[in-house]
Design a protein around this motif. Structure first.
Motif, PDB file in Angstrom:
ATOM      1  N   TYR A 127     -24.415  63.868  21.639  1.00 11.46           N
ATOM      2  CA  TYR A 127     -23.924  62.591  21.125  1.00 11.46           C
ATOM      3  C   TYR A 127     -23.160  61.827  22.198  1.00 11.46           C
ATOM      4  O   TYR A 127     -23.329  60.611  22.355  1.00 11.46           O
ATOM      5  CB  TYR A 127     -23.031  62.861  19.905  1.00 11.46           C
ATOM      6  CG  TYR A 127     -22.581  61.612  19.173  1.00 11.46           C
ATOM      7  CD1 TYR A 127     -23.365  61.051  18.171  1.00 11.46           C
ATOM      8  CD2 TYR A 127     -21.359  61.013  19.474  1.00 11.46           C
ATOM      9  CE1 TYR A 127     -22.952  59.920  17.494  1.00 11.46           C
ATOM     10  CE2 TYR A 127     -20.934  59.879  18.804  1.00 11.46           C
ATOM     11  CZ  TYR A 127     -21.739  59.340  17.813  1.00 11.46           C
ATOM     12  OH  TYR A 127     -21.323  58.202  17.154  1.00 11.46           O
ATOM     13  N   PHE A 128     -22.309  62.509  22.963  1.00 14.03           N
ATOM     14  CA  PHE A 128     -21.476  61.845  23.969  1.00 14.03           C
ATOM     15  C   PHE A 128     -22.070  61.918  25.379  1.00 14.03           C
ATOM     16  O   PHE A 128     -21.412  61.498  26.331  1.00 14.03           O
ATOM     17  CB  PHE A 128     -20.076  62.486  23.992  1.00 14.03           C
ATOM     18  CG  PHE A 128     -19.235  62.144  22.799  1.00 14.03           C
ATOM     19  CD1 PHE A 128     -18.595  60.910  22.717  1.00 14.03           C
ATOM     20  CD2 PHE A 128     -19.075  63.041  21.753  1.00 14.03           C
ATOM     21  CE1 PHE A 128     -17.812  60.586  21.615  1.00 14.03           C
ATOM     22  CE2 PHE A 128     -18.301  62.726  20.652  1.00 14.03           C
ATOM     23  CZ  PHE A 128     -17.661  61.492  20.583  1.00 14.03           C
ATOM     24  N   ARG A 157     -23.944  54.455  22.015  1.00 10.54           N
ATOM     25  CA  ARG A 157     -23.950  53.174  22.720  1.00 10.54           C
ATOM     26  C   ARG A 157     -24.030  51.988  21.761  1.00 10.54           C
ATOM     27  O   ARG A 157     -23.734  50.864  22.150  1.00 10.54           O
ATOM     28  CB  ARG A 157     -25.120  53.131  23.702  1.00 10.54           C
ATOM     29  CG  ARG A 157     -24.962  54.080  24.890  1.00 10.54           C
ATOM     30  CD  ARG A 157     -26.259  54.267  25.630  1.00 10.54           C
ATOM     31  NE  ARG A 157     -27.260  54.929  24.797  1.00 10.54           N
ATOM     32  CZ  ARG A 157     -28.455  55.340  25.225  1.00 10.54           C
ATOM     33  NH1 ARG A 157     -28.787  55.149  26.501  1.00 10.54           N
ATOM     34  NH2 ARG A 157     -29.298  55.938  24.413  1.00 10.54           N
ATOM     35  N   GLN A 158     -24.450  52.240  20.520  1.00  5.95           N
ATOM     36  CA  GLN A 158     -24.543  51.162  19.534  1.00  5.95           C
ATOM     37  C   GLN A 158     -23.290  51.048  18.680  1.00  5.95           C
ATOM     38  O   GLN A 158     -23.199  50.171  17.834  1.00  5.95           O
ATOM     39  CB  GLN A 158     -25.758  51.414  18.629  1.00  5.95           C
ATOM     40  CG  GLN A 158     -27.081  51.442  19.379  1.00  5.95           C
ATOM     41  CD  GLN A 158     -28.234  51.855  18.476  1.00  5.95           C
ATOM     42  OE1 GLN A 158     -28.084  52.696  17.591  1.00  5.95           O
ATOM     43  NE2 GLN A 158     -29.382  51.232  18.686  1.00  5.95           N
ATOM     44  N   GLN A 159     -22.330  51.940  18.898  1.00  8.87           N
ATOM     45  CA  GLN A 159     -21.089  51.914  18.147  1.00  8.87           C
ATOM     46  C   GLN A 159     -20.096  50.969  18.821  1.00  8.87           C
ATOM     47  O   GLN A 159     -20.249  50.595  19.987  1.00  8.87           O
ATOM     48  CB  GLN A 159     -20.483  53.324  18.102  1.00  8.87           C
ATOM     49  CG  GLN A 159     -21.401  54.390  17.547  1.00  8.87           C
ATOM     50  CD  GLN A 159     -21.267  54.571  16.049  1.00  8.87           C
ATOM     51  OE1 GLN A 159     -20.480  53.891  15.398  1.00  8.87           O
ATOM     52  NE2 GLN A 159     -22.037  55.476  15.495  1.00  8.87           N
ATOM     53  N   LYS A 160     -19.067  50.589  18.092  1.00 10.25           N
ATOM     54  CA  LYS A 160     -17.964  49.855  18.699  1.00 10.25           C
ATOM     55  C   LYS A 160     -17.236  50.789  19.647  1.00 10.25           C
ATOM     56  O   LYS A 160     -16.725  51.836  19.242  1.00 10.25           O
ATOM     57  CB  LYS A 160     -17.013  49.348  17.607  1.00 10.25           C
ATOM     58  CG  LYS A 160     -17.644  48.343  16.664  1.00 10.25           C
ATOM     59  CD  LYS A 160     -16.655  47.913  15.575  1.00 10.25           C
ATOM     60  CE  LYS A 160     -17.302  46.929  14.614  1.00 10.25           C
ATOM     61  NZ  LYS A 160     -16.378  46.528  13.519  1.00 10.25           N
ATOM     62  N   SER A 179     -24.354  60.260  26.960  1.00  7.83           N
ATOM     63  CA  SER A 179     -24.550  58.993  27.659  1.00  7.83           C
ATOM     64  C   SER A 179     -23.280  58.144  27.697  1.00  7.83           C
ATOM     65  O   SER A 179     -23.346  56.950  27.992  1.00  7.83           O
ATOM     66  CB  SER A 179     -25.678  58.193  26.982  1.00  7.83           C
ATOM     67  OG  SER A 179     -25.370  57.955  25.615  1.00  7.83           O
ATOM     68  N   SER A 180     -22.144  58.732  27.407  1.00  3.44           N
ATOM     69  CA  SER A 180     -20.882  57.995  27.414  1.00  3.44           C
ATOM     70  C   SER A 180     -19.929  58.630  28.427  1.00  3.44           C
ATOM     71  O   SER A 180     -20.237  59.650  29.052  1.00  3.44           O
ATOM     72  CB  SER A 180     -20.241  57.994  26.028  1.00  3.44           C
ATOM     73  OG  SER A 180     -19.736  59.280  25.717  1.00  3.44           O
ATOM     74  N   GLN A 181     -18.771  58.042  28.566  1.00  5.55           N
ATOM     75  CA  GLN A 181     -17.775  58.547  29.515  1.00  5.55           C
ATOM     76  C   GLN A 181     -16.849  59.595  28.910  1.00  5.55           C
ATOM     77  O   GLN A 181     -16.025  60.159  29.621  1.00  5.55           O
ATOM     78  CB  GLN A 181     -16.927  57.381  30.020  1.00  5.55           C
ATOM     79  CG  GLN A 181     -16.201  56.632  28.895  1.00  5.55           C
ATOM     80  CD  GLN A 181     -15.367  55.482  29.391  1.00  5.55           C
ATOM     81  OE1 GLN A 181     -14.558  55.645  30.286  1.00  5.55           O
ATOM     82  NE2 GLN A 181     -15.581  54.300  28.809  1.00  5.55           N
ATOM     83  N   TRP A 182     -16.986  59.866  27.608  1.00  9.34           N
ATOM     84  CA  TRP A 182     -16.038  60.757  26.930  1.00  9.34           C
ATOM     85  C   TRP A 182     -16.592  62.175  26.818  1.00  9.34           C
ATOM     86  O   TRP A 182     -17.796  62.382  26.582  1.00  9.34           O
ATOM     87  CB  TRP A 182     -15.701  60.211  25.551  1.00  9.34           C
ATOM     88  CG  TRP A 182     -15.047  58.874  25.635  1.00  9.34           C
ATOM     89  CD1 TRP A 182     -13.772  58.606  26.041  1.00  9.34           C
ATOM     90  CD2 TRP A 182     -15.647  57.603  25.353  1.00  9.34           C
ATOM     91  NE1 TRP A 182     -13.532  57.259  26.026  1.00  9.34           N
ATOM     92  CE2 TRP A 182     -14.667  56.609  25.603  1.00  9.34           C
ATOM     93  CE3 TRP A 182     -16.904  57.200  24.928  1.00  9.34           C
ATOM     94  CZ2 TRP A 182     -14.912  55.258  25.428  1.00  9.34           C
ATOM     95  CZ3 TRP A 182     -17.152  55.851  24.748  1.00  9.34           C
ATOM     96  CH2 TRP A 182     -16.156  54.901  24.999  1.00  9.34           C
ATOM     97  N   THR A 183     -15.720  63.137  26.958  1.00 10.15           N
ATOM     98  CA  THR A 183     -16.087  64.563  26.859  1.00 10.15           C
ATOM     99  C   THR A 183     -15.078  65.281  25.965  1.00 10.15           C
ATOM    100  O   THR A 183     -14.200  66.000  26.444  1.00 10.15           O
ATOM    101  CB  THR A 183     -16.114  65.222  28.251  1.00 10.15           C
ATOM    102  OG1 THR A 183     -14.848  64.983  28.895  1.00 10.15           O
ATOM    103  CG2 THR A 183     -17.241  64.682  29.100  1.00 10.15           C
ATOM    104  N   PRO A 184     -15.180  65.087  24.660  1.00 10.57           N
ATOM    105  CA  PRO A 184     -14.181  65.666  23.746  1.00 10.57           C
ATOM    106  C   PRO A 184     -14.202  67.184  23.697  1.00 10.57           C
ATOM    107  O   PRO A 184     -13.215  67.799  23.266  1.00 10.57           O
ATOM    108  CB  PRO A 184     -14.562  65.065  22.391  1.00 10.57           C
ATOM    109  CG  PRO A 184     -16.004  64.698  22.525  1.00 10.57           C
ATOM    110  CD  PRO A 184     -16.198  64.287  23.948  1.00 10.57           C
TER     111      PRO A 184
END
Length: 507
Positions: free
Chosen positions: A420-421, A282-285, A423-428
């Motif tokens: 790592y992902f 969340r702190q990344q661009k 809390s984000s919308q991405w699921t690599p």
């Protein structure tokens, strides 16, 4: 969904890059043919000493001496004080001298020495292979400079020319002076590393101070800048990078125990440039996180598909491949079984290489230190497994131990990527789920090629061998068509991003 995008490069740069790729393929094919020729003129025992004992010495020495410096100094891309980085990188050479002194003693006095009547000149060969490793370390500051500034074609051309020179010299000496034994391969290794160093130094001698360097705002201007130096009022080295190097050094020592160290440097460089080390997602661009996630997903899918194909077709064609490549010298005995097992290991090796590239680029220094404890536990378990499984099943047991070790490392990396992902919308990690239709095509290919091997290969002459090859070609074509139809996102990534990106790096 946001796709990873790469700025377009000039058509001339793309043309130069395509030519560089063609040369790279040509050099590799030539190397393959020269190696196949050499196998028919040397004994199995000599090949074993060169490919196991001496090559392991060389790879261990260069890995332990430079790997930590590479990972640390490539973090953050080009955003460094390069005078301090160059000073730090030159420390790889004295570290290599220390490792060489220790490893040469181990190879000469702790490991069993081959019978001098069967394998003469073992002692001098150990010293010469260690010298070749130290010679290669002379180019380490230039290698890191080239990688950080995306001079990819330089690496391809240098390594290809060096490998061709090595193989040509090997063939000439094997045919004309076979009595030299290990001296042949020692001289060839010295020529290989000498060519590498020469290519890098010649390139930078011409590049530094040129108009192209000025246009690219290259941080170094003179040849003297490539040597260790200091500026009054500045630390001699970047101590932040030095501490990170120490963390990676502890890790590389354990990693060398676990495996010789797989190489996915260019992908590590990409993730290290896109992500800010040690920061929460969340702190990344967010645009750069999206690119990293998309690239990671596509790379995982790519290595998974390639690895599955190698595993499936490797089972039915290992015996034939070894027989064609090295004759009965390689195809008799346990060789085909070992290659079949190793074909499966390649799948795990590839997945681990990609996942660890991301993990090591994203980890903070503290996380790297904690991971070193995990590596310590893995190294102990690997040594125990290697001993037990090798005692039980010989060489196949050793490969199984490597598979189990690699599987544990993959699980650790997958847990880290998932967290790592989270809390984000991405699921690599979706990249590790191939389409059901592709799995069906691979399963049918495995059955058909195994039946074909039992019926047509490999003692019935070349006509039946060609039938077996035709069956495999037909199955492979069906698998590739299935990939094109079902893995459209992967195909689009390879066509628009992965292939052109070397051209972009060169510019």
């Amino acid at each position: 969904m946001l796709q990873p995008t790469i700025p377009p490069c000039g058509s001339s740069a793309r043309a130069r890059n395509r030519g560089g790729r063609r040369r790279g393929v040509m050099f590799r094919v030539l190397t393959f043919l020269l190696n196949a020729f050499t196998l028919r003129f040397v004994s199995k025992e000599l090949i074993g000493v060169v490919n196991v004992r001496l090559t392991l010495l060389y790879s261990t020495l260069v890995f332990l001496s430079r790997e930590a410096f590479r990972r640390a100094c490539l973090s953050g891309g080009t955003d460094h004080n390069w005078r301090q980085v160059i000073n730090l990188l030159w420390l790889a050479l004295p570290l290599g001298v220390l490792w060489a002194s220790l490893l040469v003693c181990v190879w000469l006095w702790l490991l069993e020495v081959p019978d001098p009547l069967t394998i003469p000149h073992y002692g001098p060969a150990v010293g010469l292979f260690a010298l070749a490793a130290l010679q290669e370390l002379l180019a380490e500051p230039l290698w890191v400079l080239a990688q950080a500034h995306m001079f990819v074609r330089l690496k391809v051309v240098a390594e290809s020319l060096a490998m061709v020179a090595k193989c040509v010299l090997t063939v000439v000496l094997v045919v004309s002076a076979p009595q030299w034994g290990l001296y042949i391969f020692s001289a060839a290794q010295l020529v290989y590393t000498g060519f590498l160093v020469l290519c890098y130094f010649v390139y930078f001698l011409r590049f530094l101070g040129s108009g192209e360097a000025n246009r690219k705002y290259f941080p170094l201007q003179r040849v003297a800048d490539l040597l260790p130096s200091s500026v009054e009022g500045e630390p001699v080295i970047d101590w932040t990078l030095a501490r990170l190097t120490w963390s990676f050094f502890k890790q590389s020592f354990l990693k060398q125990i676990l495996t010789e160290g797989e190489r996915y440097e260019s992908f590590y460089v990409f993730f290290a440039k896109v992500l800010e080390r040690g920061r929460d997602v969340r702190q990344q661009k967010q645009e750069e996180v999206a690119i990293a996630a998309e690239v990671l997903e596509c790379l995982l899918k790519l290595v998974l598909v390639i690895g599955l194909i190698i595993t499936v077709f490797g089972y039915a064609y290992s015996h034939l491949a070894l027989d064609i490549y090295g004759g009965s010298l390689l195809s008799s005995g346990a060789g085909p079984s070992l290659l079949r097992c190793y074909s499966s290991y390649v799948l795990l090796l590839a997945i681990n290489g990609i996942t660890e590239c991301f993990v090591f680029a994203a980890m903070s220094k503290e996380e790297v230190d904690r991971y070193n404890l995990v590596m310590l536990a893995l190294s102990i378990s690997f040594l125990l497994l290697s001993y037990m499984l090798t005692w039980w099943a010989g060489g196949i047991g050793f490969i199984l131990a490597n598979c189990l070790n690699m599987g544990l490392r993959i699980l650790h990396s997958l847990f880290y990527i998932h967290r790592y992902f989270l809390s984000s919308q991405w699921t690599p990690l979706r990249g590790l789920r191939p389409s059901p239709l592709l799995l069906l095509a691979l399963a049918l290919s495995a059955v058909l090629t195994a039946l074909s091997e039992g019926v047509f290969c490999c003692d019935g002459g070349w006509l039946l061998r060609l039938v077996h090859i035709a069956v495999g070609a037909g199955c492979l074509l069906c698998v590739l068509v299935t990939v094109l139809l079902t893995e459209t996102k992967l195909v689009q990534f390879v066509r628009t991003q992965l292939l052109p990106r070397y051209g972009k790096k060169h510019t």
